[in-house]
Enzyme design. Structure first.
Site, short mmCIF file in Angstrom:
data_model
loop_
_atom_site.label_atom_id
_atom_site.label_comp_id
_atom_site.label_asym_id
_atom_site.label_seq_id
_atom_site.Cartn_x
_atom_site.Cartn_y
_atom_site.Cartn_z
N MET A 52 28.20 28.73 54.61
CA MET A 52 27.39 29.21 52.85
C MET A 52 26.37 29.27 52.85
SD MET A 52 29.08 32.24 53.63
CE MET A 52 28.12 33.02 52.33
N GLU A 53 26.12 27.74 52.44
CA GLU A 53 25.54 27.11 51.66
C GLU A 53 24.05 27.33 52.85
OE1 GLU A 53 28.29 25.79 49.91
OE2 GLU A 53 28.31 25.89 52.17
N LEU A 61 33.63 32.86 44.69
CA LEU A 61 34.85 32.14 45.45
C LEU A 61 34.05 31.04 46.17
CD1 LEU A 61 36.72 35.32 46.27
CD2 LEU A 61 36.84 33.82 43.91
N CYS A 62 33.19 30.68 46.41
CA CYS A 62 32.12 29.00 47.42
C CYS A 62 32.43 28.34 47.08
CB CYS A 62 30.43 30.01 47.36
SG CYS A 62 30.16 29.08 49.14
N HIS A 63 33.39 27.29 47.39
CA HIS A 63 33.32 26.29 46.89
C HIS A 63 32.18 25.34 46.47
CE1 HIS A 63 36.71 27.20 48.66
NE2 HIS A 63 37.56 26.06 47.94
N ASP A 118 7.83 36.73 49.24
CA ASP A 118 6.80 37.27 47.92
C ASP A 118 6.15 37.04 47.80
OD1 ASP A 118 7.54 37.98 45.11
OD2 ASP A 118 7.27 35.77 44.83
#
Length: 161
Positions: A113-114, A75-77, A128
Site C-alpha cells: 500500500m505504501e 485500516l492500513c497499519h 497537477d
C-alpha cells in the site's frame, strides 16, 4: 465473512491484528504511467514549465505520500519505513512518464500500500504541475509489480500467484 481479514465476526471493519506476526524484511515496488503530449515531456525535462522542476517535486511528493499511507487508507497499519525511492523517467515512446516506487520496512506486515500510495501521489503531483500546459494527460497502469518477504513469500508481476 470470516474469510475477509478486515471484517470481524459481526461484519464490522477492523484493523487486522499483526501482534503475533514476526517482523521480517519486506519490500514492495509499484509502477504507474502518465501519458501526455511529447512537448510536455520535453518541457518537463528541460525545466521549462510554469511550476519549475516538476519531476523532482513529484518524486519528493511520492516519498511524502508513502510516509502518510496509514493516514490516508482506512485500516492500513502505520509502518516504520526504512527506505522509499520514487523515480520518474521520461518515455518519448509513450509519450509520457513512467513512475516507480520502491518501499522497504522491517515489520510484521507488507508495504504494498505504501508503494502504491507513493506512485499515486507522485503521478497526481506530476499531473497537477503540468495541467496548465497539457489537458490531454492520462494517468494509468498503477499497480504493484513486486513484493518480497512475509508469510506469502515473494511475488513479481507476471509470475504465478
Amino acid at each position: 465473512m470470516s474469510e475477509l481479514s478486515h471484517l470481524d465476526a459481526e461484519g464490522r471493519a477492523r484493523m487486522v491484528d499483526v501482534t503475533d506476526k514476526p517482523a521480517t524484511d519486506r519490500t514492495a515496488a509499484a509502477e504507474g504511467v502518465l501519458t501526455c503530449a511529447a512537448d510536455t515531456v520535453a518541457r518537463a525535462v528541460a525545466g521549462d514549465t510554469p511550476k519549475g522542476a516538476v519531476i523532482a517535486t513529484a518524486e519528493l511528493a511520492g516519498v511524502m505520500g508513502a510516509k502518510r499511507t496509514a493516514e490516508l487508507i482506512p485500516l492500513c497499519h502505520p509502518l516504520p519505513l526504512t527506505r522509499v525511492a520514487v523515480t520518474i523517467q521520461p518515455d518519448l515512446a509513450l509519450p509520457g512518464f513512467r513512475l516507480r516506487a520502491e518501499v522497504r520496512t522491517h515489520g510484521p506486515t507488507g508495504v504494498e500500500m505504501e508503494a502504491l500510495t507513493a506512485v499515486s501521489v507522485a503521478v497526481l503531483t506530476l499531473f497537477d504541475m503540468l495541467k496548465a500546459i497539457d489537458r490531454t494527460m492520462v494517468i494509468g497502469e498503477v499497480r504493484v509489480v513486486e513484493k518480497r518477504g512475509g508469510r506469502s513469500g515473494d511475488w513479481t508481476a507476471g509470475s504465478a500467484a
